[in-house]
Scaffold this active site. Structure first.
Site, PDB file in Angstrom:
ATOM      1  N   CYS A 168      46.493  40.609  37.540  1.00 28.35           N
ATOM      2  CA  CYS A 168      45.317  41.282  36.988  1.00 28.35           C
ATOM      3  C   CYS A 168      45.563  41.524  35.508  1.00 28.35           C
ATOM      4  O   CYS A 168      46.471  42.288  35.142  1.00 28.35           O
ATOM      5  CB  CYS A 168      45.059  42.593  37.723  1.00 28.35           C
ATOM      6  SG  CYS A 168      43.674  43.520  37.033  1.00 28.35           S
ATOM      7  N   ASN A 170      43.613  42.962  32.985  1.00 26.98           N
ATOM      8  CA  ASN A 170      43.357  44.317  32.494  1.00 26.98           C
ATOM      9  C   ASN A 170      44.338  45.306  33.103  1.00 26.98           C
ATOM     10  O   ASN A 170      44.778  46.254  32.445  1.00 26.98           O
ATOM     11  CB  ASN A 170      41.922  44.731  32.821  1.00 26.98           C
ATOM     12  CG  ASN A 170      40.909  43.961  32.003  1.00 26.98           C
ATOM     13  OD1 ASN A 170      41.023  43.852  30.786  1.00 26.98           O
ATOM     14  ND2 ASN A 170      39.900  43.411  32.655  1.00 26.98           N
ATOM     15  N   ASN A 255      45.963  33.260  39.556  1.00 29.70           N
ATOM     16  CA  ASN A 255      44.913  33.544  40.533  1.00 29.70           C
ATOM     17  C   ASN A 255      43.737  32.617  40.239  1.00 29.70           C
ATOM     18  O   ASN A 255      43.564  32.137  39.110  1.00 29.70           O
ATOM     19  CB  ASN A 255      44.501  35.018  40.491  1.00 29.70           C
ATOM     20  CG  ASN A 255      44.045  35.480  39.120  1.00 29.70           C
ATOM     21  OD1 ASN A 255      44.209  34.789  38.123  1.00 29.70           O
ATOM     22  ND2 ASN A 255      43.469  36.662  39.045  1.00 29.70           N
ATOM     23  N   HIS A 257      40.118  30.841  39.463  1.00 30.08           N
ATOM     24  CA  HIS A 257      38.892  31.136  38.721  1.00 30.08           C
ATOM     25  C   HIS A 257      37.975  29.914  38.726  1.00 30.08           C
ATOM     26  O   HIS A 257      38.420  28.782  38.531  1.00 30.08           O
ATOM     27  CB  HIS A 257      39.206  31.507  37.270  1.00 30.08           C
ATOM     28  CG  HIS A 257      39.910  32.818  37.148  1.00 30.08           C
ATOM     29  ND1 HIS A 257      39.249  34.016  37.025  1.00 30.08           N
ATOM     30  CD2 HIS A 257      41.238  33.110  37.146  1.00 30.08           C
ATOM     31  CE1 HIS A 257      40.133  34.994  36.948  1.00 30.08           C
ATOM     32  NE2 HIS A 257      41.352  34.474  37.028  1.00 30.08           N
ATOM     33  N   ASN A 294      37.636  34.038  41.985  1.00 30.55           N
ATOM     34  CA  ASN A 294      36.941  34.830  40.983  1.00 30.55           C
ATOM     35  C   ASN A 294      35.941  33.900  40.301  1.00 30.55           C
ATOM     36  O   ASN A 294      36.220  32.708  40.133  1.00 30.55           O
ATOM     37  CB  ASN A 294      37.918  35.368  39.941  1.00 30.55           C
ATOM     38  CG  ASN A 294      39.026  36.203  40.561  1.00 30.55           C
ATOM     39  OD1 ASN A 294      38.839  37.360  40.882  1.00 30.55           O
ATOM     40  ND2 ASN A 294      40.206  35.589  40.727  1.00 30.55           N
ATOM     41  N   GLU A 312      34.594  39.456  40.805  1.00 32.69           N
ATOM     42  CA  GLU A 312      36.018  39.360  41.123  1.00 32.69           C
ATOM     43  C   GLU A 312      36.256  39.255  42.624  1.00 32.69           C
ATOM     44  O   GLU A 312      35.628  39.973  43.420  1.00 32.69           O
ATOM     45  CB  GLU A 312      36.770  40.573  40.582  1.00 32.69           C
ATOM     46  CG  GLU A 312      36.913  40.587  39.071  1.00 32.69           C
ATOM     47  CD  GLU A 312      38.005  41.538  38.616  1.00 32.69           C
ATOM     48  OE1 GLU A 312      39.156  41.385  39.105  1.00 32.69           O
ATOM     49  OE2 GLU A 312      37.717  42.417  37.791  1.00 32.69           O
ATOM     50  N   ARG A 313      37.156  38.376  42.963  1.00 33.99           N
ATOM     51  CA  ARG A 313      37.587  38.244  44.346  1.00 33.99           C
ATOM     52  C   ARG A 313      38.206  39.563  44.812  1.00 33.99           C
ATOM     53  O   ARG A 313      39.169  40.045  44.241  1.00 33.99           O
ATOM     54  CB  ARG A 313      38.621  37.115  44.435  1.00 33.99           C
ATOM     55  CG  ARG A 313      39.195  36.864  45.807  1.00 33.99           C
ATOM     56  CD  ARG A 313      40.316  35.832  45.762  1.00 33.99           C
ATOM     57  NE  ARG A 313      41.429  36.268  44.933  1.00 33.99           N
ATOM     58  CZ  ARG A 313      42.631  35.685  44.929  1.00 33.99           C
ATOM     59  NH1 ARG A 313      42.860  34.633  45.687  1.00 33.99           N
ATOM     60  NH2 ARG A 313      43.589  36.139  44.147  1.00 33.99           N
ATOM     61  N   CYS A 321      37.446  41.471  33.393  1.00 38.10           N
ATOM     62  CA  CYS A 321      38.490  40.735  34.108  1.00 38.10           C
ATOM     63  C   CYS A 321      39.324  39.996  33.069  1.00 38.10           C
ATOM     64  O   CYS A 321      38.841  39.051  32.439  1.00 38.10           O
ATOM     65  CB  CYS A 321      37.883  39.764  35.109  1.00 38.10           C
ATOM     66  SG  CYS A 321      39.107  38.750  35.987  1.00 38.10           S
ATOM     67  N   GLY A 324      40.167  36.426  33.928  1.00 42.47           N
ATOM     68  CA  GLY A 324      38.926  35.656  33.834  1.00 42.47           C
ATOM     69  C   GLY A 324      38.581  35.296  32.407  1.00 42.47           C
ATOM     70  O   GLY A 324      38.126  34.180  32.116  1.00 42.47           O
TER      71      GLY A 324
END
Length: 380
Positions: A168, A170, A255, A257, A294, A312-313, A321, A324
């Protein structure tokens, strides 16, 4: 009365063993006094509850056995001590207090937990769901656990739906500020933090911003993962969602996207007009994304200025995000829409994203802010 209470508790053996004699607990008191009757009743209750204690919770029953057998020093153990111990054991089994600090990165908000003394998250995914509820809990997009990794640190996170993402953006900026708070450190300060997507290098700057080396993007279909291609990169691929064909590019920042600039053959997006709550879940759970995804919906302002909204997933529509924002700059470059250094506007505020050609790493710079601290009782 004691025997009747004991039968109601379903523990005849306890009543028999105790025998109704409370003189060990109240030595020197006349038999039949109110104090002795109360002692009998309370002691029988304790015996009945013994069967409900788990095998590791022995302190209360040990005290009782010691008192009942007359081995306790000074003529007996006070009932207050017995019941305080018993209540403490039961309390630990059902209720815990969690200390936390709330942080946000341009509106993407997290419940930060000091998990340095445990190698696993100290709350469950189900508890995280309850804590993240904005009506009945603390409220947040996720719970972040700050843990040790030998001489470095580790970040784990539970989304607001209880799932665990790899990374993540952020959130990890919030980790930098939270670690500085724990250590009472001041900027400039650097941290190396392990995530499920690998190590990240965090730089806490004197201007309050946090720059994160997010590492390289992953573009192979199998690495994302997506079924949109058997192998190779997925750039400007058609994806049918709810009867409409969207043009998408897929990127992994550890992750998955899926980035889209609009429907195939259509004009550019006006992201503010998107029915995000309606279409976001259709992308997230699309069969082409076996690990879900995502999704970033992007509007091009200029070649160095992009605007996005995100689904977001595991968290749904959020204010921002970080991964993202990184992924969409890669997608924009791949599609020939932008330069490698861009400002990305999100609902919560801007991030500066650079996809550096020299090392193929992506650098994300943005703020992280402390909101408040508190404690919450967890229990059944």
């Amino acid at each position: 009365m004691a025997l009747r209470n004991q039968v109601l508790l379903g523990n005849r053996a306890g009543a028999s063993a105790f025998g109704g004699d409370c003189s060990l607990f109240l030595p020197g008191k006349p038999l039949g006094t109110r104090a002795q009757r109360l002692a009998v009743q309370r002691s029988v209750l304790l015996w009945g509850a013994r069967a409900n204690l788990d095998s590791s919770s022995t302190s209360a029953t040990d005290l009782f056995t010691e008192a009942a057998s007359g081995r306790a020093g000074g003529g007996g153990v006070k009932l207050e001590k017995v019941f305080d111990s018993f209540d403490g054991v039961k309390g630990k089994a059902s209720k815990r207090t969690l200390e936390f600090v709330k942080y946000h990165g341009i509106g993407n908000d997290f419940i930060m937990v000091n998990n340095l003394n445990s190698s696993e998250p100290i709350i469950t995914p189900a508890e995280a769901v309850r804590l993240c509820d904005r009506h009945t809990g603390i409220g947040g997009d996720g719970v972040i656990f700050v843990m040790r990794d030998n001489d470095n640190y580790q970040m784990r996170i539970y989304n607001s739906d209880g799932t665990e993402p790899e990374m993540c953006g952020n959130g990890i900026r919030c980790v930098a500020k939270y670690l500085a708070e724990i250590e009472k450190a001041t900027a400039p300060k650097s941290y190396k933090v392990l995530t499920l997507a690998g190590y990240m290098i965090l730089e806490l700057r004197e201007d309050g911003q946090v720059c994160v080396d997010m590492g390289p993007p992953y573009l192979e279909a199998a690495e994302i993962p997506t079924k949109l291609a058997a192998r190779g990169e997925v750039v400007k691929a058609p994806l049918v969602v709810d009867g409409k064909t969207w043009q998408v590019t897929c990127v992994s920042m550890g992750n998955p996207h899926c980035i889209t600039f609009g429907e195939e053959g259509g004009e550019g997006l006006n992201v503010d007009a998107l029915p995000l709550e309606q279409i976001g879940p259709l992308f997230e759970h699309h069969e082409m994304f076996p690990a879900r995804t995502n999704t970033e919906f992007v509007e091009v302002i200029s070649r160095t200025h992009l605007k996005m909204r995100v689904w977001e997933r595991g968290a749904g529509a959020t204010q921002a995000c970080g991964t993202g924002a990184c992924a969409l700059v890669v997608a924009a470059v791949k599609e020939g829409r932008a330069e490698r250094n861009c400002t990305v506007d999100l609902p919560g505020g801007p991030l500066e994203i650079e996809w550096r050609e020299s090392d193929n790493h992506i650098y994300m710079t943005g703020p992280a802010e402390r909101v408040f601290q508190g404690s919450v009782v967890l229990g059944n």
